[in-house]
Write a protein that holds these residues in place. Structure first.
Motif, PDB file in Angstrom:
ATOM      1  N   GLN A  28      53.059  49.550  32.928  1.00 11.46           N
ATOM      2  CA  GLN A  28      52.085  49.021  31.971  1.00 11.46           C
ATOM      3  C   GLN A  28      50.776  48.632  32.639  1.00 11.46           C
ATOM      4  O   GLN A  28      49.707  48.748  32.045  1.00 11.46           O
ATOM      5  CB  GLN A  28      52.675  47.808  31.240  1.00 11.46           C
ATOM      6  CG  GLN A  28      53.637  48.170  30.131  1.00 11.46           C
ATOM      7  CD  GLN A  28      53.966  46.980  29.246  1.00 11.46           C
ATOM      8  OE1 GLN A  28      53.232  45.995  29.220  1.00 11.46           O
ATOM      9  NE2 GLN A  28      55.064  47.064  28.521  1.00 11.46           N
ATOM     10  N   PRO A  32      47.316  52.477  32.853  1.00  9.96           N
ATOM     11  CA  PRO A  32      45.954  52.344  32.318  1.00  9.96           C
ATOM     12  C   PRO A  32      44.887  52.273  33.423  1.00  9.96           C
ATOM     13  O   PRO A  32      43.797  52.834  33.275  1.00  9.96           O
ATOM     14  CB  PRO A  32      46.016  51.035  31.513  1.00  9.96           C
ATOM     15  CG  PRO A  32      47.446  50.896  31.140  1.00  9.96           C
ATOM     16  CD  PRO A  32      48.207  51.429  32.324  1.00  9.96           C
ATOM     17  N   THR A  45      41.128  54.931  28.095  1.00  9.10           N
ATOM     18  CA  THR A  45      42.083  53.906  28.527  1.00  9.10           C
ATOM     19  C   THR A  45      42.703  53.204  27.322  1.00  9.10           C
ATOM     20  O   THR A  45      43.894  52.907  27.299  1.00  9.10           O
ATOM     21  CB  THR A  45      41.379  52.878  29.423  1.00  9.10           C
ATOM     22  OG1 THR A  45      40.759  53.557  30.517  1.00  9.10           O
ATOM     23  CG2 THR A  45      42.374  51.865  29.967  1.00  9.10           C
ATOM     24  N   SER A  48      45.806  54.594  25.673  1.00  8.02           N
ATOM     25  CA  SER A  48      47.121  54.277  26.228  1.00  8.02           C
ATOM     26  C   SER A  48      47.781  53.128  25.480  1.00  8.02           C
ATOM     27  O   SER A  48      49.011  53.081  25.365  1.00  8.02           O
ATOM     28  CB  SER A  48      47.003  53.936  27.720  1.00  8.02           C
ATOM     29  OG  SER A  48      46.245  52.749  27.910  1.00  8.02           O
ATOM     30  N   ILE A  49      46.981  52.177  24.975  1.00 10.76           N
ATOM     31  CA  ILE A  49      47.532  51.071  24.191  1.00 10.76           C
ATOM     32  C   ILE A  49      48.134  51.600  22.896  1.00 10.76           C
ATOM     33  O   ILE A  49      49.229  51.199  22.472  1.00 10.76           O
ATOM     34  CB  ILE A  49      46.446  50.025  23.903  1.00 10.76           C
ATOM     35  CG1 ILE A  49      45.939  49.429  25.224  1.00 10.76           C
ATOM     36  CG2 ILE A  49      46.975  48.931  22.985  1.00 10.76           C
ATOM     37  CD1 ILE A  49      44.787  48.460  25.047  1.00 10.76           C
ATOM     38  N   TYR A 100      49.316  60.780  29.592  1.00  7.32           N
ATOM     39  CA  TYR A 100      49.479  60.436  28.176  1.00  7.32           C
ATOM     40  C   TYR A 100      50.846  60.882  27.655  1.00  7.32           C
ATOM     41  O   TYR A 100      51.510  60.159  26.913  1.00  7.32           O
ATOM     42  CB  TYR A 100      48.379  61.097  27.344  1.00  7.32           C
ATOM     43  CG  TYR A 100      47.047  60.392  27.399  1.00  7.32           C
ATOM     44  CD1 TYR A 100      46.941  59.077  27.796  1.00  7.32           C
ATOM     45  CD2 TYR A 100      45.882  61.072  27.046  1.00  7.32           C
ATOM     46  CE1 TYR A 100      45.716  58.443  27.848  1.00  7.32           C
ATOM     47  CE2 TYR A 100      44.658  60.445  27.084  1.00  7.32           C
ATOM     48  CZ  TYR A 100      44.574  59.127  27.487  1.00  7.32           C
ATOM     49  OH  TYR A 100      43.352  58.497  27.527  1.00  7.32           O
TER      50      TYR A 100
END
Length: 420
Positions: A28, A32, A45, A48-49, A100
């Motif tokens: 985690q 990122p 970036t 990614s969340i 990703y």
């Protein structure tokens, strides 16, 4: 706490959960950062969340049914093995598209892991001990956040992504080894029910949430706390960098130290507060979270001294963990064991959905209103969620744990503890 850790099956699950969550935090933090290093783009970036949230929504029907239909310990072991396999392409220092794809696959597997782990806890310790057990699990989440986050960033900085993945695989292997052996059941298993179609089983979980008045109220509180958490994810960075005039390092420090308060709260829940009613934990935890948040968001009018904010962010980590444990304990004690997985999966999907909605809402409005107004609204939403849980109305008594079916069979960061 000693009594809980004296249950061999739970102790083994607890240690396995620590290693699993440590591995999760390594990625985690590292992935990122890796994406940003490769692209220099905040937008890529941020994607990614989203990839970490969408699978919990899209796979909710399957994840919950898997957690209910198969042996939950075996599901956890299988997920650990799957997480290791899908991470292997990252050993080659891949491009962003591959990263990703791996992140999406990891999030999809995690969407199965969480319902199975949390549905398994009451089977190992009994319904009367779920609050203490959830507290101990939150201790894992806090320590794993500190250890895994630091390890992910340090390994990426010193050796690159391949070193991160090597460490990740080693930590994950320990978790898998601890889950390989069957757990001792707390009671004799009941005969397995005839398998239902996935969609029908999932709809049964939705009906459980809709018709159980105790869960309906808890679900509404979860909607509010998730909206507030989503707003925080966007507004926090703006507040630290623009309002306080801090740096990216300051932002990282303030996010990280919340784990210290969470650690203290986890130990308290596992010991002196283990018998507190789940609704009270969620209610008072949300109110405390909102009130301390309001102090933080308005303190800049008096001072911007970083040390004071560090202390307040440590403090605010405690009610966040209490509220998160309250959500889990409410669901675990109000749902029959054979439906726990699908109900928990639906709850996690709701958390992901409304966290995303809160982030989008804050991102859309912050340029117009400024962060100060939205941050105070965010604090107020937490308070509203707490009041909803604490104001008792006739007809909202729900189902008492004593009236639930006996826990049986054997099949763990919790909805993630909320942050300010």
């Amino acid at each position: 706490m000693k009594q809980l850790l004296g249950v061999p099956a739970f102790a083994r699950l607890w240690v396995a959960a620590f290693f699993g969550e440590t591995a999760e935090w390594m990625l985690q933090v590292a992935l990122p950062l890796y994406v940003f290093q490769r692209t220099g783009s905040a937008a890529t970036t941020a994607l990614s969340i989203v990839l970490g949230l969408l699978p919990a929504v899209l796979l909710s029907p399957v994840a919950g049914v898997v957690a209910d239909r198969w042996n939950r310990r075996a599901v956890l072991f299988g997920v650990c093995c799957g997480l290791a396999v899908v991470a292997l392409p990252l050993l080659a220092e891949p491009g962003v598209v591959v990263v990703y794809a791996v992140m999406a696959a990891q999030a999809a597997l995690a969407s199965v892991f969480e319902p199975a782990r949390n549905a398994l806890v009451p089977e190992l310790v009994g319904l009367e001990e779920v609050t203490g057990a959830n507290g101990l699990m939150s201790v894992n989440g806090s320590v794993a956040r500190l250890a895994g986050g630091w390890a992910g960033g340090a390994l990426l900085g010193f050796g690159g992504l391949a070193d991160v993945i090597t460490g990740y695989l080693a930590v994950l292997a320990v978790a898998a080894a601890l889950l390989a052996k069957p757990f001792r059941r707390v009671s004799a298993p009941v005969p397995a029910a005839a398998p239902e179609p996935v969609v029908r089983a999932w709809l049964d979980g939705l009906r459980e949430l809709a018709h159980n008045r105790r869960l309906w109220r808890t679900g509404l509180a979860v909607v509010f706390t998730s909206l507030a958490q989503g707003m925080f994810l966007v507004l926090f960075v703006v507040y630290v960098l623009d309002v306080l005039g801090g740096s990216e390092a300051d932002a990282g420090l303030l996010r990280g130290v919340q784990a210290i308060g969470g650690l203290a709260a986890g130990f308290a829940l596992a010991t002196v507060a283990r018998r507190v009613a789940p609704a009270a934990l969620l209610g008072w935890g949300s109110i405390a979270l909102g009130l301390v948040s309001a102090v933080i968001w308005n303190l800049w009018l008096v001072t911007t001294s970083l040390g004071l904010y560090v202390g307040l962010f440590i403090l605010v980590g405690a009610p966040g963990v209490a509220a998160g444990a309250g959500v889990l304990s409410e669901i675990q004690s109000a749902v029959a064991p054979e439906r726990a997985g699908r109900v928990l999966s639906t709850a996690f999907a709701a958390i992901a959905t409304f966290t995303t909605a809160g982030a989008l809402l804050a991102g859309t409005l912050v340029a117009t209103t400024g962060p100060a107004v939205l941050l105070n609204i965010q604090a107020g939403v937490y308070v509203l969620a707490g009041v909803l849980m604490l104001v008792r109305k006739r007809g909202f008594r729900g189902t008492s744990p004593s009236s639930m079916a006996t826990v049986e069979g054997c099949r763990t960061s919790s909805p993630p503890a909320t942050s300010t």
